[in-house]
Design a protein around this motif. Structure first.
Motif, PDB file in Angstrom:
ATOM      1  N   UNK A  29       0.824  -1.205   0.000  1.00 50.53           N
ATOM      2  CA  UNK A  29       0.000   0.000   0.000  1.00 50.53           C
ATOM      3  C   UNK A  29       0.856   1.252   0.000  1.00 50.53           C
ATOM      4  N   UNK A  30       0.465   2.251  -0.796  1.00 51.99           N
ATOM      5  CA  UNK A  30       1.215   3.499  -0.883  1.00 51.99           C
ATOM      6  C   UNK A  30       0.477   4.691  -0.294  1.00 51.99           C
ATOM      7  N   UNK A  31      -0.845   4.647  -0.243  1.00 50.61           N
ATOM      8  CA  UNK A  31      -1.625   5.814   0.162  1.00 50.61           C
ATOM      9  C   UNK A  31      -1.996   5.763   1.638  1.00 50.61           C
ATOM     10  N   UNK A  32      -1.830   6.900   2.314  1.00 53.86           N
ATOM     11  CA  UNK A  32      -2.188   6.986   3.725  1.00 53.86           C
ATOM     12  C   UNK A  32      -2.339   8.434   4.131  1.00 53.86           C
ATOM     13  N   UNK A  33      -3.004   8.653   5.245  1.00 49.62           N
ATOM     14  CA  UNK A  33      -3.075   9.980   5.847  1.00 49.62           C
ATOM     15  C   UNK A  33      -3.518   9.850   7.289  1.00 49.62           C
ATOM     16  N   UNK A  34      -3.165  10.833   8.093  1.00 45.57           N
ATOM     17  CA  UNK A  34      -3.552  10.857   9.494  1.00 45.57           C
ATOM     18  C   UNK A  34      -2.618  11.725  10.313  1.00 45.57           C
ATOM     19  N   UNK A  35      -2.971  11.881  11.577  1.00 45.02           N
ATOM     20  CA  UNK A  35      -2.130  12.643  12.503  1.00 45.02           C
ATOM     21  C   UNK A  35      -0.803  11.931  12.725  1.00 45.02           C
ATOM     22  N   UNK A  36       0.240  12.704  12.890  1.00 46.03           N
ATOM     23  CA  UNK A  36       1.583  12.151  13.073  1.00 46.03           C
ATOM     24  C   UNK A  36       1.812  11.672  14.505  1.00 46.03           C
ATOM     25  N   UNK A  37       2.608  10.627  14.632  1.00 42.70           N
ATOM     26  CA  UNK A  37       3.165  10.204  15.916  1.00 42.70           C
ATOM     27  C   UNK A  37       4.675  10.103  15.705  1.00 42.70           C
ATOM     28  N   UNK A 147       1.502   9.250  -0.660  1.00 40.54           N
ATOM     29  CA  UNK A 147       1.097   8.464  -1.823  1.00 40.54           C
ATOM     30  C   UNK A 147       2.340   8.190  -2.658  1.00 40.54           C
ATOM     31  N   UNK A 148       2.167   7.786  -3.905  1.00 42.26           N
ATOM     32  CA  UNK A 148       3.326   7.428  -4.723  1.00 42.26           C
ATOM     33  C   UNK A 148       4.232   8.617  -5.019  1.00 42.26           C
ATOM     34  N   UNK A 149       3.718   9.850  -4.866  1.00 41.10           N
ATOM     35  CA  UNK A 149       4.543  11.040  -5.091  1.00 41.10           C
ATOM     36  C   UNK A 149       5.456  11.365  -3.920  1.00 41.10           C
ATOM     37  N   UNK A 150       5.138  10.878  -2.723  1.00 36.18           N
ATOM     38  CA  UNK A 150       5.956  11.172  -1.557  1.00 36.18           C
ATOM     39  C   UNK A 150       5.124  11.352  -0.315  1.00 36.18           C
ATOM     40  N   UNK A 151       5.687  12.031   0.683  1.00 34.14           N
ATOM     41  CA  UNK A 151       5.033  12.237   1.969  1.00 34.14           C
ATOM     42  C   UNK A 151       5.074  13.728   2.296  1.00 34.14           C
ATOM     43  N   UNK A 152       3.919  14.271   2.700  1.00 39.14           N
ATOM     44  CA  UNK A 152       3.778  15.694   2.975  1.00 39.14           C
ATOM     45  C   UNK A 152       3.215  15.876   4.377  1.00 39.14           C
ATOM     46  N   UNK A 153       3.730  16.870   5.110  1.00 44.71           N
ATOM     47  CA  UNK A 153       3.218  17.217   6.442  1.00 44.71           C
ATOM     48  C   UNK A 153       2.661  18.633   6.403  1.00 44.71           C
TER      49      UNK A 153
END
Length: 166
Positions: A29-37, A147-153
């Protein structure tokens, strides 16, 4: 499947959308989102596994392992702990091990690279903390999108102004 989620977050939030360093996907799986820990680990993986099992529910776990050099902090056992704890994803700012075991995971797992050298399973410490990354401080008040493009905060308060929280 939401396409171009990271692109849209960057387009919406401009410079407030901080792009985390380039990572490689090690799971299905590549896609995700949520609050950071954000978690910092030292000397062993025992505390990390405990935190993953009890404190990661509905969170995107970001593990700071940049100080560990060529030693992995996340492998088969940690993936099982994160899955059991209900984490949405794991981003390792460092290296992973047991790549063949991670490939079958439905839990999104991203890292800088892989190595066969692991931190000891026993001992060590892990604690939730602010992490100083190439894109600035990462805290529990940040919302993470990957996602497949990377990770953003993006700071949660800013993210909520234009996007729904999952």
């Amino acid at each position: 499947m939401t396409q171009f989620k990271c692109f849209n977050v960057c387009k919406t939030h401009g410079l407030y959308a901080r792009v985390l360093p380039l990572t490689i996907s090690y799971s299905k799986s590549d896609e995700f989102e949520g609050l950071a820990l954000p978690i910092i680990v030292r000397d062993g993986r025992s505390d990390l596994n405990s935190m993953l099992k009890t404190g990661s529910k509905d969170r995107v776990v970001v593990i700071d392992a940049t100080h560990l050099g060529r030693t992995a902090v996340f492998g088969r056992q940690e993936a099982a702990s994160a899955r059991a704890g209900g984490a949405r994803a794991v981003v390792v700012l460092g290296l992973v091990a047991h790549v063949s075991a991670l490939e079958s995971e439905r839990l999104p797992i991203r890292a800088f690279g892989a190595t066969p050298r692991m931190l000891p399973a026993d001992g060590g410490s892990a604690h939730a903390a602010m992490i100083d990354t190439d894109c600035g401080l990462l805290t529990t008040e940040d919302y993470i999108v990957g996602d497949t493009d990377g990770v953003v905060a993006v700071e949660l308060e800013l993210y909520q102004q234009g996007n729904a929280i999952k």
